[in-house]
Every structure is written in structure tokens, then in C-alpha cells.
Write an enzyme that holds these catalytic residues in place. Sequence first.
Site, short mmCIF file in Angstrom:
data_model
loop_
_atom_site.label_atom_id
_atom_site.label_comp_id
_atom_site.label_asym_id
_atom_site.label_seq_id
_atom_site.Cartn_x
_atom_site.Cartn_y
_atom_site.Cartn_z
N GLN A 139 0.83 -1.21 0.00
CA GLN A 139 0.00 0.00 0.00
C GLN A 139 0.86 1.26 0.00
O GLN A 139 1.63 1.47 0.93
CB GLN A 139 -0.89 -0.01 1.25
N GLY A 140 0.74 2.09 -1.04
CA GLY A 140 1.52 3.33 -1.13
C GLY A 140 0.70 4.55 -0.75
O GLY A 140 0.18 5.24 -1.63
N TYR A 141 0.57 4.77 0.53
CA TYR A 141 -0.22 5.91 1.01
C TYR A 141 0.68 6.98 1.65
O TYR A 141 0.86 8.05 1.12
CB TYR A 141 -1.25 5.45 2.05
N SER A 142 1.24 6.66 2.83
CA SER A 142 1.97 7.66 3.61
C SER A 142 3.16 8.22 2.84
O SER A 142 3.83 7.51 2.08
CB SER A 142 2.48 7.05 4.91
N GLU A 257 -10.96 -1.39 5.63
CA GLU A 257 -9.83 -1.92 6.39
C GLU A 257 -10.14 -1.91 7.88
O GLU A 257 -9.88 -2.86 8.60
CB GLU A 257 -8.60 -1.06 6.09
N SER A 388 -3.83 6.54 12.62
CA SER A 388 -3.42 6.48 14.03
C SER A 388 -4.65 6.53 14.93
O SER A 388 -5.72 6.97 14.51
CB SER A 388 -2.48 7.64 14.36
N ASN A 389 -4.48 6.10 16.17
CA ASN A 389 -5.63 6.11 17.08
C ASN A 389 -6.10 7.54 17.38
O ASN A 389 -7.27 7.74 17.72
CB ASN A 389 -5.28 5.34 18.35
N GLU A 390 -5.19 8.51 17.22
CA GLU A 390 -5.61 9.90 17.38
C GLU A 390 -6.59 10.26 16.25
O GLU A 390 -7.61 10.91 16.48
CB GLU A 390 -4.39 10.83 17.35
#
Lengths: 402, 371
Positions: A139-142, A257, A388-390
Site C-alpha cells: 500500500q503506497g499511502y503515507s 480496512e 493512528s488512534n488519534e
Amino acid sequence: MKMTIGTLGGTMKGLFTPEEQAFREEVRAFVRENLPPDVAERLKSGSHPVPLRSDVQRWTEILHKRGWAAYPWPKEYGGPGFTPVERYIFEDECAMAGAPELVPFGLKMVGPVIMKYGSDHQKAYFLPRIVRLEHFWCQGYSEPGSGSDLASLRTRAVLKGDRYVVDGQKVWTTSAHEADWIFCLVRTSTEGKPQNGITFLLIDLRTPGITIRPIITIDGRHEINEVWFENVEVPVENRVGEEGKGWTYAKYLLEHERLNFGGMGFCKRELARLHEMARTTMRGGKRVIDDPLFRTRLAALEAELATIDLTNLRFLREAQAGRQSALHAPVLKIMSSEMQQAISELQLRALGTTALPFMPSDAATNRPHQYAAENYCNMRKTTIYAGSNEIQRNIAAKGLLG
Amino acid sequence: MSARPEAQAAAPLAFQPDESLETFSDMLARSIVGKAGKDWRTELWPTLAELGAFAALAPEERGGYGGAHTAAIACRVLAQAGIVSPFAISAATVARALAQIDRADERLGTIVRSLEDSAAVATIALHEEDALPSLLDPKSVLVRDAGGYRLTARKRMVAFGAEADWMLVPVRSAAGGTGIALIERAKAMGALKPCTLIDGTPAADLELTEYPLREADVLATGEEARRLLLWMADAFAAAQCAESVGAMRALVNTTAEYLGTRKQFGQPLSANQALRHRFVDMEIMLAKAETMATVAAAAVDAEDADDRRRIVATARYIVTRSAWKVSQEALQMHGAIGMANETPLGRYFKRLLALSLWFGDEDASLNAAFA
């Protein structure tokens, strides 16, 4: 497995229909008879938090013969058409027995996107290859400046004739070094809102101009990578849907996801390992499992795990009845990731100093190394990745408070 | 160059700001910049010796001052700089314990002086199979032999075990009494199996079978051995509390800087109220740890064995609890970059992980404080 509080969800009466219970027995028997012992042993030893590609490949082929390799998929695309609860049971039984997790990037991420938004050609070409693991996806996201703020991504794709030319960099790319294909969010326009200029491309990792560099994580392992693109040509037919609509597809994928983030089977397998560690480690002259303070922590952890597991099941029942809440996905991701970390932390507490040698050979320590410290480090990723959980709490808060 | 303050007649008053000690701390911090990850023996030891860090820990009659308090300052500063070295176990613990042995023994005197002037390094074998240190009731056994002893020992993960010139080995006699044996590395290399711990500390397992020792190699027995072993456990735990505080300070500072510079959604992370509050909670946890690490150091020199144990265990409970939480929060607020091994953050994270396990997790300290 002996019933403990933490595994209530798999054993308690009144949670499953007779058909579902029969299905659980069927999966359990199949896994018992067909999962190669060496594959299970590698995962149960704790040495590979992310399974080897060769092990996943073997297990995929075994499942394929039974028609279960694409277990999350509907029948029309080669899956068994499980209900959400059957899927949960399937993952539970496989993970508890030590089966490697199938590659989520193909099965649970890009696959569903292609099913929903892909062209007929893309469906016909890619989906069967995902099932057989002929194509291992990543997966190329970040990107370096775009993590939580994903829409600010800057990897550019310019359409020249029938090809996009891609330049830029992705980072923290799990398994890129083992993968064949990468699905990428790229910027095709800088006009208007940042979300509007994003396009979803499928890129063959063998294309010239792609460089993959390892990033070693704090547990000493190689799991994630930097992926660089320099004048990488991508045929326009490898664009999913329309240009500039990539954000919509990505959001669909992220929701997909997160809904599948359960990971409860993994937690139960690690809980069993935790029991084993606490039974075999001595602390102050007695077994750790007999220490009252440790027992309090273990009991609290198991009650929490059972609660999360059963909440997961409740959400699935509600979703199956068409009562899905926008809260389900972020809440599941938060609970599950924090539980994975809590188990790894208690494993570390159970082993104490005996966990301190770092990636030693067994010969150096005269005992099987249980990787509790390494995996404690590794598990810190779970509250960071996949949104992230944030970010999850922001999503939940937005849903609840506006 | 010397940062040595005036010799003090009494131990410094806890929490009382002391300019000479602050000067020592500042000079030490300045002189060790860039030494993390380098060879401690060649890169760090000469600097520490020049600053008087070893000499300061010697008894007053040999010109030392400040004891555990000075040791704590040095341990904190070194850990904050990301340095892994045997200072805590050798200079702050074993050297000071050996100096307490009141015995006319020329070799022992030479060893003590070589430790105090940094020419040599010593360690102690804390652990056997048990996850907690096996000090008073080890399985390693010492048997009388014609002209000396035979030692059969199995010790695990001795910090700097393959580097230290001298190793103290807690033993029991066949009759069950406690003792401390001295092993010279040069003669026991074959018995050492090195490994590296998760925070980069080099360690070694020791396996000896009927290893011959002379009479003088048994440094203490009975009540004296018990007293020294308990003192060393507390002194080392207190030094590790100081190291934890240093590592936490580094993480808190790094996190503050990251929150101020990393931008997402068009603003620095520090603009998010949720993160601001969590950051303040990190500082609060660190403040508690700083208080109790200071108290632990004070207790090492000032209190009798029972009170000392309770104070050090209480301090370690607070410090360890803070260390878990601060390290986890620092990593989380850094996001994915916190997972990358190439940044210092991961090293501090793993340092705190290791420091939080040497004497068990905080539950073990709570048990000890309450016992």
C-alpha cells in the site's frame, strides 16, 4: 484450547447459531489437518510478527484447494461468500491455530476497491491473481510530510499520452520489499481542495524508476520501506476509476480496512503464549502465574479481551442486520490495537529480565527465545498504522459531536 | 579541569539546589556530547576521569564527596545523552561496595583504587534463572577445597560481564550461608557467553563448574556479605532510577520539539489540545520520577537497610511506572518515525524498557516496598 476468560468469545454458549458452531468445527478440523506444523510453529514462537511470504504462499495454496483463499470475498469474485460472522469465526480459528494471516493489502484493501470501482479488465486481471497470491500487494499511502494528514500527499503523476509519469516518495510501506504490486495515491492536480486532486494508481513494482529502501524498525526487523518513484511510467488503464477521485476510493478502503481490523484471533494466540510464559518463568522463587499482582493484571487483561472480542461480534451482528454505526470502525480499531499492545506488554512483564537479550540465537541463551521485548517494540505500530488512534478518535468525535 | 565542589561534611540536603553539583552536571553534559554509541572505554572513561566523576564517588578520606547523590547526577546526565556504559554498575555500585570492606588485603585495596581512578571496571552477577536478582539465596555454590574453594555457578545476563575486569558473584556455601566471590575476567574468559541486550548493553552468561578459587577470592561471607549485597542492589536500583529519569528527560524534550515543529493539517501538532494535555501528563510523570529518583539516591547513603529497601523500592515503583508510560507516549506522539531504528527515540525507548525490567516490573518493586 482451555477456556479462559479471554477466549470466552470462542466457547461460550448462546453466541452462535448451530450452523455457525458447525462451521467453526469444520474450519477447526480443516486447519488442524492441513496447516503445516512448521508454519504454525514459526508464528507461535513469536519470531515472525509478520509471516514469511513463503509461509503465506503455502497456506494460501492449501486454502485455495478448499475454496477459502479469498475468504473475505463474495462468490462472484472467487470467494466463499461468508457472512461477516462466518468470516470472524474463520479468522479466529485460523489465527488461534497459528496460521499466517493472508496478505491484507490484496485481499482486504485493493481487492474490494477494484471490485467496487475497477474496470472489467482490472477485475478480470487482478482479482484472480490476488486470490492465488500471484500478486503480492503493498500500500503506497503515507509520505514523509503526509501521515495523518494524508490528503496533503505530494507524489505527482502527470498524464502524457496513454501513460502517467510518477515522481515522488512513499514511506513506511509495509512489505514493499516482498511485494509485486503497489496501489498508490498520487497527486494529479493541485487545484481546489487537496482531496480533489488525488488519483488511485496500480503500479507494477518491476517498472523502471522504482527504488525500494529498507527501514529497520526498533525491534531490529525489516518490515517497512521507503519507495521512491523517478519518472515511473504507469499505463493509464492501471488507474482505478476516474482521475481526481482517488480520495473517495481511499476512504472506502480505509473504512473497509478498519471494519476488518478485529485481530481477535491473533490476540487469543498471543494470550496463550502469555499463559505459557507466565507458567514457565520464575520470579522471586515462584512461578509468575502464581504472583497475585500478576494474576490481577492477567485477569483484568482477559476480561478486557473478552469484552472487545464480544463487542466485535456484537458489531458484526448489528452490521449483518443493517444497523451499522459510523462508530463501529474507529472504535474497533482503537480497542483492538490497544489490546494487542496490552498483551505484548504483559508478556514482557511476565518474562522480566529473561526477555532482555536482543534477537539472540537460542544457543547464546540456552533456551528458546520468546521475542517478547522485540514484539513489544513491534506492536507499538498498531496504534500508529492504518490511521493512528488519534485520527480514529477524531473520526469518532466528529461522528458523535459534529 | 575540575568541577569538584567543596568537600561536604554531611550529605547534601535533598532537593536543595546546589551550585557546585549543578556545575558538575553541566560540565559533564557538555563534555559527553556526541559520545553515545561510541566505545565507552576509550571515548567516555577518560572524560569522566578528567571531570573527577570517579574520584567524587570515593569515600571522603580519599577525597570523594557526595556519594550516591553525585552518582545519580552522573547517571542521569549520561543516560540523557543516550550513553550506555558501566558507570552505574561499576563506579556507582561495585566500586563503592568494595570500598566498604574493612579488611587488610593488599590486592583488594589495589582493586578498589583501580576502580576509583577508572583504570578498571567491575560488575556484579545479579541474575540466575529467576527473573529477579538472586542475591541472598543463589543456586551458585561454593565448596571448601584444600587450600581454597571450588565454585559452581550459573549466572545470566551479567551486565558488561565480558568487558569488566572484575566480577562479583553472589554464592552460597554448602551449609547455606551467603557469600561474595571475586572472579577475574582474564582467567574466566572461556566461561563467559556474550549477548547484547535490547538497549544495547553488552552482557554475558557465566558458567563455571568447580572453578578453583583462593581464600582471598571470597570477599565476604555471612552477615557482611548480606549487608553488601543488599546495599549493592539498592545502590544499583537507585542509579538505574537516575538513568531512567535521564532517558525520560531526553524523550520528553524530543517530544516537545517534535510537537512544535511537525505540521499536519496546516498547524503544528502542539496546536492540538488533546496532545497538549497528554504532553503535560508526561511532564507530570517525569516530575514524580525525578522526585523519587533523588529520594532513592539520598536513601542509599543515609538510611539503614530496611528503610533504604522500602524507599528505593517505592522510588523504583514510581520511576518504572513513569518509564513505561512516558516511553510509550513519546513514541506514539512521534507516529511512524518513532518506529524507525535510525532515530535516537527508539534507543531511549528501549533503554527505558530494559531499565524497567532489571529488578522486575513495578509490581515487583511494589511487593518489595510493602514487604
